[in-house]
Structure formats: structure tokens, C-alpha cells
Design a protein around this motif. Structure first.
Motif, short mmCIF file in Angstrom:
data_model
loop_
_atom_site.label_atom_id
_atom_site.label_comp_id
_atom_site.label_asym_id
_atom_site.label_seq_id
_atom_site.Cartn_x
_atom_site.Cartn_y
_atom_site.Cartn_z
N UNK A 98 26.38 44.21 41.73
CA UNK A 98 26.68 42.78 41.58
C UNK A 98 27.79 42.38 42.53
N UNK A 99 27.57 41.29 43.26
CA UNK A 99 28.58 40.72 44.13
C UNK A 99 28.62 39.22 43.89
N UNK A 100 29.62 38.78 43.20
CA UNK A 100 29.72 37.36 42.89
C UNK A 100 30.96 37.12 42.04
N UNK A 101 30.95 36.02 41.32
CA UNK A 101 32.09 35.66 40.48
C UNK A 101 32.00 36.39 39.14
N UNK A 102 33.10 37.01 38.76
CA UNK A 102 33.21 37.68 37.46
C UNK A 102 34.30 36.97 36.67
N UNK A 169 33.62 41.43 44.61
CA UNK A 169 33.48 40.36 43.62
C UNK A 169 34.72 39.46 43.66
N UNK A 170 34.59 38.29 43.07
CA UNK A 170 35.72 37.37 42.90
C UNK A 170 36.00 37.29 41.41
N UNK A 171 37.16 37.74 41.00
CA UNK A 171 37.53 37.78 39.59
C UNK A 171 38.32 36.53 39.23
N UNK A 172 37.88 35.83 38.21
CA UNK A 172 38.61 34.65 37.74
C UNK A 172 39.13 34.92 36.33
N UNK A 186 43.25 44.38 40.46
CA UNK A 186 42.05 43.78 41.05
C UNK A 186 41.92 44.17 42.51
N UNK A 187 43.02 44.12 43.24
CA UNK A 187 43.00 44.50 44.67
C UNK A 187 42.63 45.97 44.83
N UNK A 188 43.15 46.82 43.95
CA UNK A 188 42.82 48.25 44.01
C UNK A 188 41.33 48.48 43.78
N UNK A 189 40.68 47.56 43.08
CA UNK A 189 39.24 47.66 42.84
C UNK A 189 38.44 46.98 43.95
N UNK A 190 39.11 46.66 45.06
CA UNK A 190 38.45 46.06 46.23
C UNK A 190 37.79 44.73 45.90
N UNK A 191 38.44 43.95 45.06
CA UNK A 191 37.92 42.63 44.70
C UNK A 191 38.96 41.56 45.05
N UNK A 192 38.51 40.32 45.08
CA UNK A 192 39.40 39.18 45.25
C UNK A 192 39.61 38.52 43.90
N UNK A 193 40.57 37.61 43.83
CA UNK A 193 40.85 37.00 42.53
C UNK A 193 41.24 35.54 42.66
N UNK A 194 40.98 34.82 41.58
CA UNK A 194 41.46 33.45 41.41
C UNK A 194 42.13 33.41 40.04
N UNK A 195 43.45 33.30 40.04
CA UNK A 195 44.21 33.30 38.80
C UNK A 195 44.81 31.92 38.57
#
Length: 233
Positions: A98-102, A169-172, A186-195
Motif C-alpha cells: 500500500x502506498x497512500x494516505x494512512x 505512505x503519508x501518515x496523518x 514515521x521517518x524511520x519507517x520511510x514515510x512522510x507525515x502530516x501532523x
């Protein structure tokens, strides 16, 4: 991997002399029933009875549907963490990478109870607080963890993130998770984030506002949203 193959990966926690129904039958019927909307052991049993011919085609030796008590006893013996790990692997194989918003969010489950010998009908005032990760595009839950009674979502969220494959993925997450430690996980899991950032972190909010004020124009990727809690007239 088929659903029956998933069932065969599980270890049966029951004593051999007390096995009237196979593990595959119990788990397969229960999963099918829950996927179709069953929310209690009684509903799972009724679903199995209504779909007996369907299950008979998959299990030719099936004589009768397990009772609601059988479903209850079996899953009370099965370790939730172990079952979730196997189930999560099956979902991942079924849906692919899965590659998308989580969207990660915590919820207090209504109607939850915790039974014991002293409280056979459930402990009064018991609250079950869960944090889950929702794959927005696929519309499925990628995983969930229970928030400890003496803790909060801030400690549960990193544990959930570490258990998931969130690469690309993008984690919100809402404002409670606007923490440096969570962003690092989140960064360690190679993902981006929106907090989300709100006034509950006054100093950090002031830093961001100051940074925006000092900028020469607002970049296109920044959007300001204003929310009002006033009732509409």
C-alpha cells in the motif's frame, strides 16, 4: 493466499479431546461472518446456519455450524496479538504493497466489556481505547493497538507505526500526536507525515506562526484552514 490457507497457519490452542470442530471451520466461518457485518457470537452462529450450504461446499465433512459458545471459547483462547499478526500478513498479501494516505486515530469503543470471575457480566465503567491505522484508498484497517489503561495515545501510536510497513505512505494524525518522537518514528519507517498543530502546543504553534510571518510570500504547498465550532444558524 486463500482464507482457508490463512486459517491453516494458526496454531490450535484447544485440547485435542475437546475438538468437535476444526480450527479452519471455526476461523473461516467467523471471518466470513464478521466481514459480512456480524457483530456478536450469536450473529456469527446465525450467519453460519443461513450460509450452511456455502460452507459445506468448502468443508465437505462439515455436519453442523459451531455454536456461539464454541466461537466464544475458541477466540478467548486464541492470543489476539498472534492472530492479528497472521491476519495482517494475509491482508497485505491480498491487497499488495500500500502506498497512500494512512490515517491514524484513536477511538473509545462503545459497548466494550471485560469479564472475569468477579465480574461475569463485565467490569463496570470499563473503557477500551484503541488506536488504529486506516488505509484511506483501500478502505481497510492496516492494524490497531490497545492503549494501556494508565497511558494515552502518545505512547501507543509509535508502537503501531513500528508494526506496519509504511514505506512511501503519508501518515496523518491529529494534534495529540504532534510530537518529535512520533515524527522520528514515521521517518524511520520511510514515510512522510502530516501532523495537526493546535493551540494545545502553544510554543510550537507560535514558532510556526513566526516562521510563516518571516517568509516572503506563502508557498503553494501551504493551505490555511479555518474551523469554527459555532453552531450554524
Amino acid at each position: 493466499m486463500s482464507l482457508i490457507s490463512l486459517c491453516k497457519q494458526l496454531e490450535d490452542p484447544r485440547i485435542d479431546r475437546k475438538k468437535e470442530h476444526s480450527l479452519e471451520v471455526i476461523v473461516y466461518i467467523a471471518l466470513c461472518a464478521v466481514i459480512c457485518g456480524s457483530e456478536s457470537w450469536n450473529e456469527i452462529e446465525r450467519f453460519g446456519i443461513c450460509k450452511f450450504d456455502f460452507f459445506k461446499r468448502r468443508f465437505p465433512d462439515l455436519v453442523k455450524i459451531p455454536s456461539h459458545d464454541t466461537f466464544n471459547r475458541f477466540f478467548s483462547l486464541l492470543k489476539p496479538g498472534y492472530f492479528e499478526l497472521v491476519f495482517r500478513d494475509w491482508v497485505s498479501e491480498l491487497c499488495g504493497k500500500y502506498e497512500g494516505v494512512v490515517a491514524i486515530d484513536g477511538k473509545m469503543l462503545r459497548g466494550a466489556s471485560k469479564c472475569s470471575k468477579d465480574n461475569p457480566f463485565g467490569k463496570k465503567g470499563f473503557k477500551l481505547h484503541m488506536v488504529s491505522a486506516w488505509a484511506v484508498s483501500n478502505g481497510i484497517s492496516m492494524g490497531q493497538v490497545k492503549v494501556d489503561d494508565k497511558s494515552n495515545e502518545i505512547t501507543a501510536i509509535p508502537s503501531l507505526i513500528k508494526s506496519l510497513d509504511l514505506q512511501d505512505c503519508i501518515v496523518t494524525i491529529d494534534a495529540i500526536a504532534c510530537q518529535t518522537d512520533i515524527a522520528e518514528v514515521i521517518i524511520e519507517n520511510n514515510a512522510d507525515y502530516i501532523l495537526a498543530l493546535k493551540a494545545n502546543q502553544k510554543n510550537r504553534l507560535m514558532d510556526v506562526e513566526r516562521w510563516l510571518d518571516e517568509m516572503d510570500g506563502v508557498p503553494d504547498f501551504i493551505t490555511f484552514l479555518k474551523f469554527s465550532h459555532e453552531p450554524a444558524l
